[in-house]
Write an enzyme that holds these catalytic residues in place. Structure first.
Site, PDB file in Angstrom:
ATOM      1  N   GLY A  11       0.872  -1.246   0.006  1.00 33.61           N
ATOM      2  CA  GLY A  11       0.047   0.004   0.009  1.00 33.61           C
ATOM      3  C   GLY A  11       0.802   1.463   0.013  1.00 33.61           C
ATOM      4  N   LEU A  12       0.338   2.305   0.514  1.00 37.44           N
ATOM      5  CA  LEU A  12       1.031   3.722   0.888  1.00 37.44           C
ATOM      6  C   LEU A  12       1.230   4.365  -0.841  1.00 37.44           C
ATOM      7  CD1 LEU A  12       3.368   2.951   3.685  1.00 37.44           C
ATOM      8  CD2 LEU A  12       1.289   4.210   3.562  1.00 37.44           C
ATOM      9  N   CYS A  13       0.507   4.153  -1.623  1.00 37.84           N
ATOM     10  CA  CYS A  13       0.400   4.625  -3.221  1.00 37.84           C
ATOM     11  C   CYS A  13      -0.807   5.354  -3.147  1.00 37.84           C
ATOM     12  CB  CYS A  13       0.696   3.319  -3.791  1.00 37.84           C
ATOM     13  SG  CYS A  13      -0.240   1.912  -3.949  1.00 37.84           S
ATOM     14  N   GLY A  14      -1.607   5.972  -2.446  1.00 34.31           N
ATOM     15  CA  GLY A  14      -2.617   6.842  -2.680  1.00 34.31           C
ATOM     16  C   GLY A  14      -3.660   5.900  -3.232  1.00 34.31           C
TER      17      GLY A  14
END
Length: 290
Positions: free
Chosen positions: A86-89
């Protein structure tokens, strides 16, 4: 009101988070260049493959089943390609949303929907609503650099399922890389193969080709490879889109952390000044009372 110690701890925590997001942004920027070059290098090959298929298919009256399909669309296979992390908008959620809308539309028409998730993030989002429809999860977490050897088994599995009569139509979902701030969720039909229209180039349109072996034999060899190539292209586009989205989101997170640090620092200074002023007033009041 928070104490000075609480404010100091909060500022230190945000600064630590800012260092992490900044580091992730730099790592994503380094990975993006390599992933973007791979995605852009794969596009001409995939596009020329489609052009060759279109030219060969125009000369046959009855092609292989991968080209013509089963003649039905009762059972639909959705191959949803997302990231493993994750952590990709909104990268993963936008692909999952497109697949979810397609699945809901098909179910509303009375169709049978089967889903293969390539990537854990898409599986985590889709299983909340379509857990019974998901038939397999393919994880590529251990893959550092996407290669054709990662896409070919997925393409062969799709073909094997089609030959076994497990579905009629197959659609793959991925995110096409346009720029760091723009990734386009895309759905492409793999089976039956969608042949593009006639070439705009007049020389190409009027050219006549003779093939040996016959067109049917060429299609029987090219169509299975084309499916693996389209899966490979989708995975490369996804890899570039993921790093671009992560770079953009981590840049925003870093800037937001900086703004938060400024606000917390102002609050800390004002609280400290108020406490010093209060102590001075108490000292002066005590001295006057004596």
């Amino acid at each position: 009101m928070a104490s000075l110690k609480d404010l100091r701890n909060r500022i230190a925590s945000v600064k630590a988070t800012q260092k992490i997001t900044k580091a992730m942004q730099m790592v994503a920027a380094a990975k993006l260049r390599r992933a973007q070059m791979a995605a852009e290098a794969a596009r001409p090959y995939a596009e020329r493959m489609e052009a060759v298929l279109a030219n060969v298919a125009s000369g046959v009256t009855k092609g292989p089943r991968l080209l013509t399909g089963t003649g039905k669309d009762d059972v639909q296979l959705l191959v949803v390609c997302t990231a493993e992390r994750g952590l990709c908008g909104a990268f993963n959620s936008s692909i999952a949303r497109l697949a979810r809308d397609k699945a809901n539309a098909l179910l509303a028409q009375g169709k049978t929907v089967k889903i293969i998730c390539v990537g854990k993030k898409g599986y985590d989002q889709l299983r909340r609503q379509f857990e019974k429809n998901i038939i397999e999860l393919i994880e590529l977490r251990s893959v550092r650099q996407m290669g054709f050897e990662n896409a070919d088994p997925i393409g062969k599995k799709i073909i094997a399922m089609f030959d076994a009569g497990e579905f009629d139509v197959c659609t793959i979902f991925f995110s096409r890389f346009r720029s760091v701030i723009l990734q386009i969720p895309t759905a492409t039909q793999l089976i039956p193969a969608v042949i593009p229209g006639k070439a705009a180039d007049a020389a190409t349109a009027t050219a006549t080709y003779e093939y040996e072996p016959e067109e049917d034999e060429i299609l029987a060899s090219l169509l299975p490879r084309n499916i693996s190539i389209q899966v490979f292209r989708a995975l490369l586009e996804n890899a570039a889109s993921e790093q671009g989205a992560r770079m953009s989101s981590m840049d925003s997170a870093t800037r937001n952390a900086g703004e938060m640090i400024k606000k917390q620092t102002i609050t800390y200074n004002r609280t400290r000044q108020a406490m010093i002023t209060k102590e001075l007033i108490e000292i002066i009041s005590g001295a006057e009372a004596l």
